[in-house]
Design a protein around this motif. Structure first.
Motif, PDB file in Angstrom:
ATOM      1  N   SER A   1      10.667   7.912   6.065  1.00 49.01           N
ATOM      2  CA  SER A   1      11.192   6.611   6.504  1.00 49.01           C
ATOM      3  C   SER A   1      12.341   6.134   5.631  1.00 49.01           C
ATOM      4  O   SER A   1      12.901   5.063   5.871  1.00 49.01           O
ATOM      5  N   GLY A   2      12.661   6.886   4.586  1.00 51.28           N
ATOM      6  CA  GLY A   2      13.779   6.538   3.730  1.00 51.28           C
ATOM      7  C   GLY A   2      13.567   5.300   2.893  1.00 51.28           C
ATOM      8  O   GLY A   2      14.533   4.670   2.454  1.00 51.28           O
ATOM      9  N   LYS A   3      12.297   4.920   2.637  1.00 53.10           N
ATOM     10  CA  LYS A   3      12.049   3.698   1.868  1.00 53.10           C
ATOM     11  C   LYS A   3      10.701   3.782   1.164  1.00 53.10           C
ATOM     12  O   LYS A   3       9.857   4.635   1.467  1.00 53.10           O
ATOM     13  N   GLU A   4      10.504   2.868   0.206  1.00 54.11           N
ATOM     14  CA  GLU A   4       9.208   2.699  -0.437  1.00 54.11           C
ATOM     15  C   GLU A   4       8.435   1.600   0.283  1.00 54.11           C
ATOM     16  O   GLU A   4       9.023   0.704   0.888  1.00 54.11           O
ATOM     17  N   PHE A   5       7.108   1.661   0.196  1.00 55.55           N
ATOM     18  CA  PHE A   5       6.250   0.677   0.848  1.00 55.55           C
ATOM     19  C   PHE A   5       5.638  -0.244  -0.206  1.00 55.55           C
ATOM     20  O   PHE A   5       5.167   0.218  -1.251  1.00 55.55           O
ATOM     21  N   ALA A   6       5.654  -1.552   0.067  1.00 53.70           N
ATOM     22  CA  ALA A   6       5.041  -2.530  -0.838  1.00 53.70           C
ATOM     23  C   ALA A   6       3.533  -2.519  -0.615  1.00 53.70           C
ATOM     24  O   ALA A   6       3.046  -2.884   0.456  1.00 53.70           O
ATOM     25  N   LEU A   7       2.796  -2.093  -1.626  1.00 55.70           N
ATOM     26  CA  LEU A   7       1.345  -1.938  -1.522  1.00 55.70           C
ATOM     27  C   LEU A   7       0.645  -2.912  -2.463  1.00 55.70           C
ATOM     28  O   LEU A   7       0.971  -2.979  -3.651  1.00 55.70           O
ATOM     29  N   ALA A   8      -0.308  -3.666  -1.936  1.00 55.57           N
ATOM     30  CA  ALA A   8      -1.132  -4.567  -2.744  1.00 55.57           C
ATOM     31  C   ALA A   8      -2.545  -3.996  -2.815  1.00 55.57           C
ATOM     32  O   ALA A   8      -3.181  -3.786  -1.779  1.00 55.57           O
ATOM     33  N   VAL A   9      -3.017  -3.732  -4.030  1.00 58.88           N
ATOM     34  CA  VAL A   9      -4.389  -3.268  -4.239  1.00 58.88           C
ATOM     35  C   VAL A   9      -5.200  -4.443  -4.767  1.00 58.88           C
ATOM     36  O   VAL A   9      -4.930  -4.953  -5.858  1.00 58.88           O
ATOM     37  N   LEU A  10      -6.170  -4.887  -3.985  1.00 56.42           N
ATOM     38  CA  LEU A  10      -6.973  -6.053  -4.339  1.00 56.42           C
ATOM     39  C   LEU A  10      -8.166  -5.642  -5.195  1.00 56.42           C
ATOM     40  O   LEU A  10      -8.671  -4.523  -5.071  1.00 56.42           O
ATOM     41  N   PRO A  11      -8.646  -6.541  -6.071  1.00 51.56           N
ATOM     42  CA  PRO A  11      -9.856  -6.227  -6.840  1.00 51.56           C
ATOM     43  C   PRO A  11     -11.056  -6.051  -5.913  1.00 51.56           C
ATOM     44  O   PRO A  11     -11.093  -6.592  -4.803  1.00 51.56           O
ATOM     45  N   ALA A  12     -12.037  -5.304  -6.378  1.00 50.21           N
ATOM     46  CA  ALA A  12     -13.277  -5.144  -5.632  1.00 50.21           C
ATOM     47  C   ALA A  12     -14.134  -6.398  -5.801  1.00 50.21           C
ATOM     48  O   ALA A  12     -13.695  -7.395  -6.387  1.00 50.21           O
ATOM     49  N   LEU A  13     -15.362  -6.357  -5.291  1.00 48.15           N
ATOM     50  CA  LEU A  13     -16.255  -7.508  -5.401  1.00 48.15           C
ATOM     51  C   LEU A  13     -16.533  -7.834  -6.869  1.00 48.15           C
ATOM     52  O   LEU A  13     -16.560  -6.944  -7.719  1.00 48.15           O
ATOM     53  N   PRO A  14     -16.751  -9.119  -7.180  1.00 45.20           N
ATOM     54  CA  PRO A  14     -17.062  -9.485  -8.567  1.00 45.20           C
ATOM     55  C   PRO A  14     -18.330  -8.785  -9.047  1.00 45.20           C
ATOM     56  O   PRO A  14     -19.263  -8.563  -8.282  1.00 45.20           O
ATOM     57  N   SER A  15     -18.335  -8.447 -10.318  1.00 44.21           N
ATOM     58  CA  SER A  15     -19.487  -7.771 -10.915  1.00 44.21           C
ATOM     59  C   SER A  15     -19.923  -8.544 -12.152  1.00 44.21           C
ATOM     60  O   SER A  15     -19.142  -8.698 -13.098  1.00 44.21           O
ATOM     61  N   VAL A  16     -21.161  -9.024 -12.134  1.00 42.57           N
ATOM     62  CA  VAL A  16     -21.671  -9.768 -13.290  1.00 42.57           C
ATOM     63  C   VAL A  16     -21.693  -8.905 -14.550  1.00 42.57           C
ATOM     64  O   VAL A  16     -21.227  -9.328 -15.611  1.00 42.57           O
ATOM     65  N   PRO A  17     -22.213  -7.658 -14.500  1.00 42.98           N
ATOM     66  CA  PRO A  17     -22.261  -6.862 -15.739  1.00 42.98           C
ATOM     67  C   PRO A  17     -20.891  -6.547 -16.329  1.00 42.98           C
ATOM     68  O   PRO A  17     -20.776  -6.315 -17.531  1.00 42.98           O
ATOM     69  N   HIS A  18     -19.846  -6.517 -15.503  1.00 44.52           N
ATOM     70  CA  HIS A  18     -18.523  -6.153 -16.002  1.00 44.52           C
ATOM     71  C   HIS A  18     -17.664  -7.367 -16.348  1.00 44.52           C
ATOM     72  O   HIS A  18     -16.569  -7.212 -16.889  1.00 44.52           O
ATOM     73  N   SER A  19     -18.130  -8.566 -16.034  1.00 50.36           N
ATOM     74  CA  SER A  19     -17.395  -9.772 -16.403  1.00 50.36           C
ATOM     75  C   SER A  19     -17.608 -10.066 -17.886  1.00 50.36           C
ATOM     76  O   SER A  19     -18.551  -9.572 -18.508  1.00 50.36           O
ATOM     77  N   VAL A  20     -16.717 -10.873 -18.441  1.00 52.59           N
ATOM     78  CA  VAL A  20     -16.730 -11.135 -19.883  1.00 52.59           C
ATOM     79  C   VAL A  20     -17.015 -12.608 -20.122  1.00 52.59           C
ATOM     80  O   VAL A  20     -16.354 -13.483 -19.557  1.00 52.59           O
ATOM     81  N   GLN A  21     -18.011 -12.886 -20.969  1.00 51.17           N
ATOM     82  CA  GLN A  21     -18.348 -14.259 -21.321  1.00 51.17           C
ATOM     83  C   GLN A  21     -18.162 -14.456 -22.822  1.00 51.17           C
ATOM     84  O   GLN A  21     -18.357 -13.547 -23.615  1.00 51.17           O
TER      85      GLN A  21
ATOM     86  N   ALA B   1       4.783  -0.042  -5.574  1.00 54.16           N
ATOM     87  CA  ALA B   1       5.751   0.503  -4.622  1.00 54.16           C
ATOM     88  C   ALA B   1       5.313   1.937  -4.354  1.00 54.16           C
ATOM     89  O   ALA B   1       5.360   2.784  -5.244  1.00 54.16           O
ATOM     90  N   ARG B   2       4.852   2.197  -3.142  1.00 53.39           N
ATOM     91  CA  ARG B   2       4.326   3.526  -2.791  1.00 53.39           C
ATOM     92  C   ARG B   2       5.358   4.279  -1.965  1.00 53.39           C
ATOM     93  O   ARG B   2       5.837   3.784  -0.940  1.00 53.39           O
ATOM     94  N   SER B   3       5.705   5.466  -2.411  1.00 49.08           N
ATOM     95  CA  SER B   3       6.629   6.310  -1.654  1.00 49.08           C
ATOM     96  C   SER B   3       5.895   7.555  -1.177  1.00 49.08           C
ATOM     97  O   SER B   3       5.042   8.097  -1.880  1.00 49.08           O
ATOM     98  N   VAL B   4       6.233   7.988   0.036  1.00 48.64           N
ATOM     99  CA  VAL B   4       5.640   9.177   0.641  1.00 48.64           C
ATOM    100  C   VAL B   4       6.756  10.196   0.824  1.00 48.64           C
ATOM    101  O   VAL B   4       7.738   9.932   1.527  1.00 48.64           O
ATOM    102  N   THR B   5       6.623  11.331   0.177  1.00 51.49           N
ATOM    103  CA  THR B   5       7.656  12.359   0.293  1.00 51.49           C
ATOM    104  C   THR B   5       7.101  13.576   1.018  1.00 51.49           C
ATOM    105  O   THR B   5       5.931  13.933   0.863  1.00 51.49           O
ATOM    106  N   LEU B   6       7.957  14.186   1.810  1.00 47.59           N
ATOM    107  CA  LEU B   6       7.614  15.399   2.549  1.00 47.59           C
ATOM    108  C   LEU B   6       8.759  16.383   2.360  1.00 47.59           C
ATOM    109  O   LEU B   6       9.917  16.050   2.634  1.00 47.59           O
ATOM    110  N   LYS B   7       8.439  17.543   1.831  1.00 49.11           N
ATOM    111  CA  LYS B   7       9.451  18.550   1.506  1.00 49.11           C
ATOM    112  C   LYS B   7      10.520  17.961   0.584  1.00 49.11           C
ATOM    113  O   LYS B   7      11.714  18.254   0.698  1.00 49.11           O
ATOM    114  N   GLY B   8      10.076  17.067  -0.320  1.00 55.96           N
ATOM    115  CA  GLY B   8      10.977  16.494  -1.307  1.00 55.96           C
ATOM    116  C   GLY B   8      11.811  15.332  -0.821  1.00 55.96           C
ATOM    117  O   GLY B   8      12.598  14.769  -1.585  1.00 55.96           O
TER     118      GLY B   8
END
Length: 298
Positions: free
Chosen positions: A136-156, A125-132
């Motif tokens: 828009s008087g609301k929070e924004f629903a934000l989805a952060v997706l994973p980046a591309l798959p990485s073989v070295p960082h995957s777990v086997q 839930a992302r909120s943007v405040t200006l001068k406190g």
């Protein structure tokens, strides 16, 4: 007034510099007053924030959104960069990541462009405040997706701890992650299990009786399980590749496959010592022992 003076009150509907000229019977007075229209106060509910940086982002990739600030009269409000604050709250098991949002530019209309980057996937839930005040008087629903798959960082992992038995089913597990450690979800990545026999005779292929890929989802981690059965003893390399990811493969796990269970029904004993022999003379016969799935034991 009693002394002959006249007083009037003006409400300025826009900011700027104004001249006021008194008129008597359509005749302008000689003296003209100059006043500065006061700037109306900031109005968060009349202001807007919009852009991809408030809806969908990809981990590690910069994304922007725009703030169109208005005053209480609905007119553009001058924004000071230091007045802009972006706050993210995690809505799921994913911890709050570093939003790293900074105002970077002002458009010709006076709107402010904000650039953001985060490396932690999840729902926020992302909120943007200006001068406190919350824009828009609301929070924004934000989805952060994973980046591309990485073989070295995957777990086997291999359930049998680097050893197996010929003819016995085994499982090989891969949890696919991106370079920031975010687990990839199913449906957008394919895992291929690779099994190579070490020092095999030329033309001797690895025999995999069963190989079946299934998907599991546990504690927020999505992974792939390959079930396989090797029928030939020896040393193997076990690793994986991600479909379409630059042909990279993981560092191999060394696997030693031991001979399987002895199978009397497929073994043979033959020779003269089992049919005819001469008294006081040695006679021999041979044992040809085999494992289950017709593999020679010795």
């Amino acid at each position: 007034h009693a002394d002959g003076r006249y007083t009037t009150t003006a409400v300025m509907l826009a900011k700027g510099t104004f001249s006021i000229t008194g008129m008597i019977d359509d005749l302008a007075l000689s003296n003209t007053a100059i006043i500065i229209g006061a700037i109306a106060s900031f109005c968060a509910t009349s202001s807007l924030a919009f852009g991809d940086g408030l809806s969908v982002m990809t981990a590690g990739v910069y994304s922007t959104f725009t703030i169109s600030a208005k005053d209480s009269e609905g007119l553009p409000y001058h924004v000071v960069f230091d007045d802009v604050v972006v706050v993210d709250k995690a809505n799921s098991l994913s911890p709050t990541g570093d939003s790293n949002c900074q105002p970077v530019a002002v458009t010709g209309l006076g709107d402010v462009v904000v650039s953001c980057r985060t490396t932690m996937s999840g729902q926020y839930a992302r909120s943007v405040t200006l001068k406190g005040e919350v824009v828009s008087g609301k929070e924004f629903a934000l989805a952060v997706l994973p980046a591309l798959p990485s073989v070295p960082h995957s777990v086997q992992s291999f359930a049998a701890f680097q050893s197996a038995t010929a003819g016995v089913s085994n499982t090989f597990t891969v949890v696919v992650k991106d370079e920031y450690g975010n687990a990839r979800t199913t449906g957008d990545v394919s895992v291929s299990t690779l099994i190579e026999r070490i020092n095999a005779e030329e033309g001797s292929a690895v025999e995999v009786v069963l190989e079946e890929e299934t998907v599991f989802d546990q504690a927020g981690m999505t992974g792939f399980v390959s079930e396989f059965t090797l029928t030939r003893s020896g040393k193997y390399h076990l690793h994986f590749a991600l479909f379409g990811i630059d042909g990279l493969t993981s560092d191999p796990i060394q696997l030693f496959v031991e001979p399987g269970s002895f199978c009397a029904g497929q073994s043979r004993a033959y020779g003269d010592g089992l049919s005819i022999s001469t008294s006081m003379q040695s006679s021999v016969f041979f044992l040809y022992l085999q494992l289950m799935r017709t593999r020679t034991l010795f």
